[in-house]
Design a protein around this motif. Structure first.
Motif, PDB file in Angstrom:
ATOM      1  N   PHE A 149      51.016  88.239 -67.420  1.00 60.13           N
ATOM      2  CA  PHE A 149      51.994  87.675 -68.364  1.00 60.13           C
ATOM      3  C   PHE A 149      52.366  88.653 -69.469  1.00 60.13           C
ATOM      4  N   LEU A 150      51.430  89.523 -69.845  1.00 56.30           N
ATOM      5  CA  LEU A 150      51.696  90.453 -70.942  1.00 56.30           C
ATOM      6  C   LEU A 150      52.358  91.748 -70.486  1.00 56.30           C
ATOM      7  N   ARG A 151      52.261  92.065 -69.196  1.00 53.57           N
ATOM      8  CA  ARG A 151      52.830  93.322 -68.702  1.00 53.57           C
ATOM      9  C   ARG A 151      54.056  93.084 -67.810  1.00 53.57           C
ATOM     10  N   PRO A 152      53.885  92.894 -66.498  1.00 54.27           N
ATOM     11  CA  PRO A 152      55.099  92.872 -65.657  1.00 54.27           C
ATOM     12  C   PRO A 152      55.999  91.661 -65.852  1.00 54.27           C
ATOM     13  N   LEU A 153      55.446  90.516 -66.276  1.00 56.62           N
ATOM     14  CA  LEU A 153      56.278  89.315 -66.375  1.00 56.62           C
ATOM     15  C   LEU A 153      56.776  89.027 -67.779  1.00 56.62           C
ATOM     16  N   ARG A 154      56.404  89.828 -68.737  1.00 58.55           N
ATOM     17  CA  ARG A 154      56.782  89.522 -70.114  1.00 58.55           C
ATOM     18  C   ARG A 154      58.281  89.727 -70.332  1.00 58.55           C
ATOM     19  N   ARG A 155      58.922  88.721 -70.945  1.00 57.13           N
ATOM     20  CA  ARG A 155      60.339  88.788 -71.300  1.00 57.13           C
ATOM     21  C   ARG A 155      60.545  88.847 -72.805  1.00 57.13           C
ATOM     22  N   ARG A 156      59.691  88.188 -73.548  1.00 61.10           N
ATOM     23  CA  ARG A 156      59.878  88.052 -74.997  1.00 61.10           C
ATOM     24  C   ARG A 156      58.532  87.772 -75.646  1.00 61.10           C
ATOM     25  N   ARG A 157      58.536  87.767 -76.977  1.00 68.67           N
ATOM     26  CA  ARG A 157      57.343  87.336 -77.689  1.00 68.67           C
ATOM     27  C   ARG A 157      57.206  85.831 -77.604  1.00 68.67           C
ATOM     28  N   PRO A 158      55.970  85.310 -77.546  1.00 73.80           N
ATOM     29  CA  PRO A 158      55.797  83.850 -77.567  1.00 73.80           C
ATOM     30  C   PRO A 158      56.376  83.267 -78.851  1.00 73.80           C
ATOM     31  N   PRO A 159      56.991  82.093 -78.792  1.00 77.57           N
ATOM     32  CA  PRO A 159      57.586  81.479 -79.983  1.00 77.57           C
ATOM     33  C   PRO A 159      56.516  81.010 -80.961  1.00 77.57           C
ATOM     34  N   LEU A 160      56.946  80.662 -82.155  1.00 78.20           N
ATOM     35  CA  LEU A 160      56.021  80.200 -83.185  1.00 78.20           C
ATOM     36  C   LEU A 160      55.281  78.942 -82.749  1.00 78.20           C
ATOM     37  N   GLY A 161      55.902  78.154 -81.914  1.00 77.03           N
ATOM     38  CA  GLY A 161      55.266  76.938 -81.422  1.00 77.03           C
ATOM     39  C   GLY A 161      53.995  77.195 -80.642  1.00 77.03           C
ATOM     40  N   ALA A 162      53.777  78.446 -80.246  1.00 71.57           N
ATOM     41  CA  ALA A 162      52.557  78.790 -79.532  1.00 71.57           C
ATOM     42  C   ALA A 162      51.314  78.538 -80.375  1.00 71.57           C
ATOM     43  N   LEU A 163      51.491  78.435 -81.688  1.00 70.25           N
ATOM     44  CA  LEU A 163      50.349  78.109 -82.551  1.00 70.25           C
ATOM     45  C   LEU A 163      49.747  76.756 -82.192  1.00 70.25           C
ATOM     46  N   GLY A 164      50.519  75.931 -81.507  1.00 63.83           N
ATOM     47  CA  GLY A 164      49.983  74.658 -81.059  1.00 63.83           C
ATOM     48  C   GLY A 164      48.782  74.819 -80.149  1.00 63.83           C
ATOM     49  N   TYR A 165      48.736  75.934 -79.420  1.00 61.87           N
ATOM     50  CA  TYR A 165      47.583  76.182 -78.554  1.00 61.87           C
ATOM     51  C   TYR A 165      46.324  76.496 -79.364  1.00 61.87           C
ATOM     52  N   ALA A 166      46.485  77.067 -80.546  1.00 64.63           N
ATOM     53  CA  ALA A 166      45.331  77.277 -81.417  1.00 64.63           C
ATOM     54  C   ALA A 166      44.768  75.941 -81.885  1.00 64.63           C
ATOM     55  N   VAL A 167      45.654  75.016 -82.207  1.00 66.22           N
ATOM     56  CA  VAL A 167      45.223  73.664 -82.593  1.00 66.22           C
ATOM     57  C   VAL A 167      44.521  72.994 -81.426  1.00 66.22           C
ATOM     58  N   TRP A 168      45.086  73.163 -80.225  1.00 70.87           N
ATOM     59  CA  TRP A 168      44.477  72.603 -79.012  1.00 70.87           C
ATOM     60  C   TRP A 168      43.053  73.127 -78.865  1.00 70.87           C
ATOM     61  N   LEU A 169      42.878  74.431 -79.012  1.00 72.03           N
ATOM     62  CA  LEU A 169      41.563  75.046 -78.848  1.00 72.03           C
ATOM     63  C   LEU A 169      40.563  74.493 -79.853  1.00 72.03           C
ATOM     64  N   ILE A 170      40.969  74.417 -81.100  1.00 72.43           N
ATOM     65  CA  ILE A 170      40.064  73.910 -82.133  1.00 72.43           C
ATOM     66  C   ILE A 170      39.646  72.473 -81.836  1.00 72.43           C
ATOM     67  N   ALA A 171      40.604  71.638 -81.473  1.00 75.13           N
ATOM     68  CA  ALA A 171      40.293  70.237 -81.170  1.00 75.13           C
ATOM     69  C   ALA A 171      39.359  70.134 -79.968  1.00 75.13           C
ATOM     70  N   LEU A 172      39.602  70.944 -78.961  1.00 73.39           N
ATOM     71  CA  LEU A 172      38.765  70.910 -77.759  1.00 73.39           C
ATOM     72  C   LEU A 172      37.327  71.326 -78.080  1.00 73.39           C
ATOM     73  N   LEU A 173      37.184  72.385 -78.868  1.00 72.72           N
ATOM     74  CA  LEU A 173      35.845  72.864 -79.189  1.00 72.72           C
ATOM     75  C   LEU A 173      35.088  71.885 -80.086  1.00 72.72           C
ATOM     76  N   VAL A 174      35.811  71.206 -80.946  1.00 73.61           N
ATOM     77  CA  VAL A 174      35.162  70.176 -81.785  1.00 73.61           C
ATOM     78  C   VAL A 174      34.527  69.107 -80.899  1.00 73.61           C
ATOM     79  N   LEU A 175      35.192  68.774 -79.797  1.00 75.14           N
ATOM     80  CA  LEU A 175      34.668  67.766 -78.885  1.00 75.14           C
ATOM     81  C   LEU A 175      33.551  68.312 -77.992  1.00 75.14           C
ATOM     82  N   LEU A 176      33.642  69.585 -77.626  1.00 79.07           N
ATOM     83  CA  LEU A 176      32.720  70.145 -76.636  1.00 79.07           C
ATOM     84  C   LEU A 176      31.429  70.704 -77.219  1.00 79.07           C
ATOM     85  N   VAL A 177      31.546  71.471 -78.288  1.00 78.91           N
ATOM     86  CA  VAL A 177      30.412  72.265 -78.771  1.00 78.91           C
ATOM     87  C   VAL A 177      29.158  71.443 -79.048  1.00 78.91           C
TER      88      VAL A 177
END
Length: 224
Positions: A105-133
């Protein structure tokens, strides 16, 4: 469309679709021996589809996508119960799957920078780890690393094509649900294994389909 795959090449996805359906149906009916052998055949069938459908097998797109599917095939065969050696090896195989996709995704298939909305995945990660850890014990470091890697892959996919981005999101949903089922006591839902595998197979299929479509788009853009 310029990015469409030639009709003759799309037939290569037929075995993948058939094996995927067999796996999901037999899993839902609890025909577990058949479901297992179908499961370990799904990613090899998708690998075959990739190698037949892609315009150039000796390309960076084909290389990294094929590596991801090879590692996923190993992971599917081994990833079972936490704490077992096979689980750790299977988890390692899926780490390599996601690393291969991250490079793809970062080399041959990359077209653009990820949009600002990608920060939603950081929120996803934090919420998931709160449940798992609280439940991961000795596997906490591995689970945190794996979760961060999967979210990074989903983020990188937002810089490629919509089909690939949706596929990476479905893969993330599958991994998240699987982690919750494995580690969180009492986390269960109707037909959970079928739903998890549907997200997983659909995600992988869309990633590969998107990669092949992008490869054909670039192939047709080359000067004659």
């Amino acid at each position: 469309m310029a990015s469409s795959i030639p009709r003759s090449r799309t037939l290569a996805f037929g075995p993948f679709v058939i094996v995927a359906i067999v796996h999901l149906v037999t899993l839902g009916l609890l025909l577990l021996p058949v479901a297992y052998w179908a499961k370990v055949s799904v990613m090899p069938a998708l690998l075959l589809a990739l190698l037949v459908a892609v315009p150039r097998r000796r390309s960076e797109i084909a290389l990294w996508a094929a590596l991801a599917l090879v590692f996923a095939s190993v992971g599917d065969a081994l990833l079972r119960d936490p704490g077992e050696a096979g689980f750790l090896i299977g988890l390692g195989a899926f780490v390599l799957t996601h690393v291969a996709y991250l490079v793809l995704f970062l080399r041959p298939l990359r077209r653009r920078r990820p949009p600002l909305g990608a920060l939603g995945y950081a929120v996803w990660l934090i919420a998931l780890l709160v449940l798992l850890v609280p439940h991961t014990g000795a596997l906490t470091v591995a689970v945190v690393f794996y979760g961060a890697l999967v979210c990074a892959v989903a983020t990188a996919a937002l810089g490629t094509t919509p089909i690939i981005a949706v596929g990476a999101f479905l893969f993330l949903v599958s991994d998240s649900l699987l982690a919750l089922r494995l580690f969180v006591p009492g986390f269960e839902f109707w037909q959970q294994d079928v739903i998890i595998m549907t997200f997983y197979i659909g995600g992988q299929g869309l990633i590969v389909l998107g990669a092949v479509r992008e490869a054909w788009r670039r192939e047709r853009a080359l000067p004659n």
